[in-house]
Design a protein around this motif. Structure first.
Motif: not given
Length: 211
Positions: A44-52
Motif C-alpha cells: 500500500s505504500i509502494i510509490g511513496m517516498s521512503l521516509p513517508q
C-alpha cells in the motif's frame, strides 16, 4: 497525437519490483527489532517516498525511522530477488519515441536508484525527463507532475500518467491529468477504477492504443 508527454511510474508499472520491496521492508523491520507489517501493508505504500512510507507503516516508532530507512536500503540493494522489466516496457518506449512523444518517469525511488536502474535496463536512452521522491513532495502530491509539465513545456491536457497504484492515479487526478492504470502491478483493476482512469490495461503493449 493525443498527448505530447507520457509519464510512467516505475515500480509495478515498468519494473516488477514488488516482491523485492516487500522482502526488504520485512527484513528492515527485523533488523530494527520491530514486528514486520503484512505484505499487503507494504504494497500500500509502494510509490511513496521512503521516509513517508516508513512513517506510514511505523507511525509510533519515529525514533527508529532513520535506522529503518538505512536498513531498508541495505536489504533492497543486497537482495537477490530479481526485478525484471515487465514485458513490452522497452518496445513500448521505442514505439513512443518513434511517434514523437516525450517520455518521463515519476517515481517514489530516490535519484541514485532511479539513475542506476535507467542505465542498467537501457531505458535511459528513451527517457527525456524524470522526477524522484527526493526532489519533490512525495506522491500522492502532484508536485512532481507539475514540475515535469513545466520542464517539458506542455500543459496538463497534453500529458497522461501511467501507473499501477491508487497513489499514482490520485496524484494525476489532483491536477485533472488523464491517467491510465495497469492491472499487473500492485493494485487490481477494481481498486484503480474509482480514480476514473481512461482505461486499465492488462499489458504494456496495450498502451499504444490509447495515447
Amino acid at each position: 497525437m493525443r498527448y505530447k508527454l507520457v509519464i510512467f511510474d516505475w515500480d509495478g508499472t515498468l519494473m516488477d519490483s514488488e516482491p523485492r520491496i516487500v522482502s526488504a521492508m520485512h527484513n528492515a523491520a527485523v533488523s530494527c527489532q520491530l514486528a514486520p507489517v503484512s505484505a499487503q501493508s507494504v504494497k500500500s505504500i509502494i510509490g511513496m517516498s521512503l521516509p513517508q512510507a516508513v512513517d506510514t507503516l511505523y507511525p509510533s516508532h519515529s525514533m527508529l525511522h532513520a535506522q529503518l530507512i538505512d536498513a531498508y536500503k541495505h536489504h533492497y540493494q543486497s537482495s537477490t530477488i530479481a526485478t525484471p522489466l515487465f514485458d513490452g516496457a522497452k518496445t513500448v518506449m521505442q514505439s513512443l519515441k518513434r511517434r514523437g512523444y516525450k517520455i518521463a518517469i515519476a517515481t517514489g525511488k530516490g535519484r541514485p536508484g532511479l539513475d542506476r536502474l535507467l542505465s542498467e535496463t537501457g531505458l535511459d536512452q528513451y527517457v527525456d525527463l524524470s522526477r524522484s521522491s527526493d526532489e519533490t513532495d512525495s506522491k500522492p502530491s502532484p508536485d512532481m507532475l507539475n514540475q515535469l509539465l513545466n520542464e517539458a513545456n506542455v500543459c496538463v491536457s497534453q500529458a497522461v500518467m501511467v501507473g499501477d497504484t491508487t497513489i499514482d492515479l490520485k496524484m494525476a487526478q489532483a491536477i485533472n491529468m488523464d491517467r491510465i492504470g495497469v492491472s499487473f502491478g500492485v493494485c487490481r483493476a477494481q481498486e484503480l477504477l474509482p480514480y476514473h482512469p481512461i482505461v486499465v490495461i492488462d499489458e504494456l503493449q496495450q498502451l499504444l492504443e490509447y495515447v
